[in-house]
Write a protein that holds these residues in place. Structure first.
Motif, short mmCIF file in Angstrom:
data_model
loop_
_atom_site.label_atom_id
_atom_site.label_comp_id
_atom_site.label_asym_id
_atom_site.label_seq_id
_atom_site.Cartn_x
_atom_site.Cartn_y
_atom_site.Cartn_z
N ILE A 1 3.62 5.99 -8.52
CA ILE A 1 4.69 5.02 -8.28
C ILE A 1 4.10 3.68 -7.88
N CYS A 2 3.11 3.72 -6.98
CA CYS A 2 2.45 2.50 -6.52
C CYS A 2 1.79 1.77 -7.69
N ASP A 3 1.10 2.52 -8.55
CA ASP A 3 0.43 1.91 -9.71
C ASP A 3 1.45 1.27 -10.66
N ASN A 4 2.58 1.95 -10.88
CA ASN A 4 3.61 1.42 -11.78
C ASN A 4 4.22 0.14 -11.23
N ILE A 5 4.39 0.09 -9.92
CA ILE A 5 4.93 -1.12 -9.29
C ILE A 5 3.96 -2.29 -9.49
N ALA B 1 10.57 5.61 -9.35
CA ALA B 1 10.32 6.89 -8.68
C ALA B 1 10.96 8.05 -9.44
N ASP B 2 12.18 7.84 -9.93
CA ASP B 2 12.85 8.90 -10.70
C ASP B 2 12.01 9.29 -11.92
N ASN B 3 11.50 8.28 -12.61
CA ASN B 3 10.69 8.56 -13.80
C ASN B 3 9.44 9.35 -13.45
N VAL B 4 8.77 8.96 -12.35
CA VAL B 4 7.55 9.65 -11.96
C VAL B 4 7.85 11.08 -11.51
N LEU B 5 8.94 11.26 -10.79
CA LEU B 5 9.28 12.59 -10.29
C LEU B 5 9.64 13.56 -11.41
N GLU B 6 10.03 13.03 -12.56
CA GLU B 6 10.32 13.88 -13.71
C GLU B 6 9.05 14.38 -14.39
N ILE B 7 7.91 13.76 -14.09
CA ILE B 7 6.65 14.12 -14.75
C ILE B 7 6.02 15.30 -14.00
N ASN B 8 6.50 16.50 -14.29
CA ASN B 8 5.98 17.70 -13.64
C ASN B 8 5.64 18.77 -14.68
N HIS B 9 5.26 18.31 -15.86
CA HIS B 9 5.01 19.23 -16.96
C HIS B 9 4.04 18.58 -17.94
N GLY C 1 0.83 -1.20 0.00
CA GLY C 1 0.00 0.00 0.00
C GLY C 1 0.86 1.24 0.00
N THR C 2 0.22 2.40 -0.07
CA THR C 2 0.97 3.64 -0.18
C THR C 2 1.71 4.00 1.12
N HIS C 3 1.20 3.55 2.28
CA HIS C 3 1.88 3.89 3.53
C HIS C 3 3.25 3.22 3.61
N GLY C 4 3.27 1.92 3.34
CA GLY C 4 4.55 1.20 3.36
C GLY C 4 5.48 1.70 2.26
N LEU C 5 4.93 2.00 1.10
CA LEU C 5 5.74 2.49 -0.01
C LEU C 5 6.36 3.84 0.32
N ASN C 6 5.57 4.72 0.90
CA ASN C 6 6.09 6.04 1.26
C ASN C 6 7.20 5.93 2.30
N SER C 7 7.04 4.97 3.25
CA SER C 7 8.08 4.75 4.25
C SER C 7 9.37 4.29 3.59
N ARG C 8 9.25 3.38 2.62
CA ARG C 8 10.45 2.88 1.93
C ARG C 8 11.09 3.98 1.09
N LEU C 9 10.29 4.81 0.44
CA LEU C 9 10.83 5.91 -0.37
C LEU C 9 11.60 6.89 0.51
N GLY D 1 15.58 8.28 0.65
CA GLY D 1 15.84 9.70 0.49
C GLY D 1 14.96 10.40 -0.52
N MET D 2 13.76 9.90 -0.76
CA MET D 2 12.86 10.49 -1.75
C MET D 2 11.60 11.01 -1.09
N ASP D 3 11.25 12.24 -1.37
CA ASP D 3 10.00 12.83 -0.88
C ASP D 3 9.07 13.01 -2.07
N VAL D 4 7.87 12.52 -1.95
CA VAL D 4 6.89 12.60 -3.04
C VAL D 4 5.56 13.12 -2.50
N ASP D 5 4.78 13.71 -3.39
CA ASP D 5 3.44 14.12 -2.98
C ASP D 5 2.47 12.96 -3.18
N GLU D 6 1.21 13.16 -2.82
CA GLU D 6 0.24 12.06 -2.88
C GLU D 6 0.03 11.55 -4.30
#
Length: 490
Positions: free
Chosen positions: A343-347, A366-374, A320-328, A332-337
């Motif tokens: 990231i969860c869906d891609n996994i 995660a790197d790929n998703v974090l680049e999607i800001n445009h 789930g997203t809680h465990g995934l966010n803890s692992r991220l 050293g990665m901070d992500v928004d909801e």
């Protein structure tokens, strides 16, 4: 009540098929056993070989706090070798079942008792501590078993041991047997179980509740056939489940010695093994991960730190997203909801295809998703490749360009070349040059993630882009389109 622990990893444990420890390896294990608080160490069987005797002597020369014993049959030749090794005592093993007395020793009960008593006398005359172990005690006539023990005690035996040699006890039977023996036996009674029916730990715990004040164990439960009583499972169970009992073991050191023995013996630990298995404190389920984060007691009977472990959240389709966010965050990665959900869906897409998602994979996703800001002008909708020994590699693509779908096809020297040609033949790509193309397999196996890095040039502008997929063609096309989008934005 304090329960003593006799560890027989260096004797019974070494009888695991395929295991043969060097003198230095035995010393390393013995040193760790003494360090973590084991009371008695059975260092080997002195009669076995000259090499075995050298190993035992090396251990006895260390002045360990633990009492050092050698296995011995009730024979003078065995006991003499034990004396030569300068051990503190002997684990004097005497068969007590009629099956063993008749078919193995070819003798009778009376002679067996005489043999046992003579051996005890000889040991005590030479200053040895004696623990008399009744081999096959669980299949012995109870009255005769008690007679053997009482005779040995009368001759000076310091402790006695019930050996469930072929693992046929059940927890109820174990409790009853030790409770009956405790009524008449005044010296400490030990329990030595085998795991043929998977009951060694359960029988050992029942023995403790029935009156045993000493348990025999091996690290990781190694030993002949299905192994012996697991040290780590027994000790932690006594500590956590039997409130009125305790041991002298430093429980926080358990994982270290488990890994040490696994490395030196080559007998590795199954992932789902209690206490020390790699999955013992691993969580993938979203419900479990959420509960663990809020309060670890929800899905863990003990903290991993208690036994020298660390908790981990496994990356997979059940996460789930809680465990995934803890692992991220651990990475050293901070992500928004929104990014977290993507990231969860891609996994889950990858996991549904049978792919094991590693930390490296997670970082790439995660790197790929974090680049999607445009907003991208171009996106890939579909890609089809036809290729073979006698077929010119051909690709057809469907892309969305400025909100409109476009179909195109191309050929090339290979499927990647064909796919790129199908895209770049469109007008919008004609002034963009591919000047560098690099491929890496970033995880192991035939299902490895492929990391494609490219450089594109438009006029005097050069950009880098990457695509990461299990499929090299998809990775290449995505990298190319990502680079073009970047150039168009610039």
């Amino acid at each position: 009540m304090n329960i003593k622990v006799l560890d027989t990893t260096l004797r019974d444990g070494e009888q695991t098929p395929g295991v043969s420890l060097t003198s230095m390896e035995k010393l390393r294990i013995a040193n760790k056993l003494d360090e973590i608080g084991i009371d008695y160490i059975e260092a080997g069987s002195a009669i076995t070989s000259s090499g075995e005797r050298e190993s035992i002597k090396e251990i006895t020369s260390q002045n360990f706090r633990a009492e050092i014993l050698s296995f011995s049959r009730p024979l003078t030749v065995d006991i003499d070798y034990c004396i030569d090794c300068d051990v503190d005592g002997v684990n004097l093993v005497v068969p007590t079942s009629d099956l063993h007395i008749r078919d193995k020793l070819k003798t009778n009960r009376e002679d067996l008792i005489r043999l046992s008593n003579d051996a005890v006398d000889y040991c005590k005359d030479h200053g040895l501590v004696v623990e008399l172990s009744a081999e096959d005690a669980s299949r012995s006539d109870f009255d005769f078993l008690k007679t053997v023990y009482q005779s040995a005690i009368d001759h000076g035996a310091d402790r006695v041991c019930v050996c469930d040699t072929v693992g046929i006890l059940t927890p109820d039977a174990s409790l009853e047997l030790f409770a009956r023996l405790k009524e008449d036996i005044d010296v400490p009674i030990a329990c030595h179980c085998h795991n043929d029916f998977g009951l060694a730990v359960a029988n050992t715990l029942s023995a403790v509740k029935g009156g045993a004040s000493e348990i025999h164990t091996t690290i990781n439960g190694i030993g002949e056939r299905a192994g012996n009583t697991s040290f780590e499972e027994s000790v932690v169970s006594i500590d956590r489940l039997l409130d009125e009992f305790s041991t002298n073991v430093k429980i926080s050191e358990i994982y270290d010695i488990s890994k040490l023995v696994a490395r030196l013996t080559g007998v590795y630990i199954q992932p789902n093994k209690a206490i020390v298995g790699e999955n013992a404190f691993a969580h993938e389920s979203g419900i479990h991960s959420d509960g663990i984060i809020k309060n670890s007691a929800t899905y863990e009977p003990m903290t991993p730190e208690l036994v020298g472990r660390k908790r981990k959240f496994v990356i997979g389709k059940h996460m789930g997203t809680h465990g995934l966010n803890s692992r991220l965050k651990e990475l050293g990665m901070d992500v928004d909801e929104g990014q977290l959900q993507q990231i969860c869906d891609n996994i889950k897409v990858l996991a549904d295809k049978g792919k094991t998602v590693t930390d490296v994979d997670l970082q790439v996703i995660a790197d790929n998703v974090l680049e999607i800001n445009h907003e991208d002008r171009i996106s890939l909708e579909d890609l089809t490749i036809v290729s073979g020994n006698k077929v010119m590699p051909t690709a057809s693509v469907k892309i969305t360009m400025d909100g409109e779908q476009v179909l195109n096809a191309g050929v090339g020297l290979g499927p990647v070349d064909a796919a790129i040609n199908a895209i770049k033949s469109l007008d919008i790509f004609k002034d963009i040059d591919l000047i560098e193309y690099h491929v890496d397999a970033i995880t192991g196996g035939t299902d490895a993630f492929i990391d494609v890095i490219i450089k594109l040039q438009k006029g005097d502008k050069v950009v880098s882009a990457r695509g990461t997929e299990p499929d090299i063609i998809n990775a290449s096309v995505k990298a190319y389109i990502a680079g073009v989008n970047r150039l168009l934005r610039d």
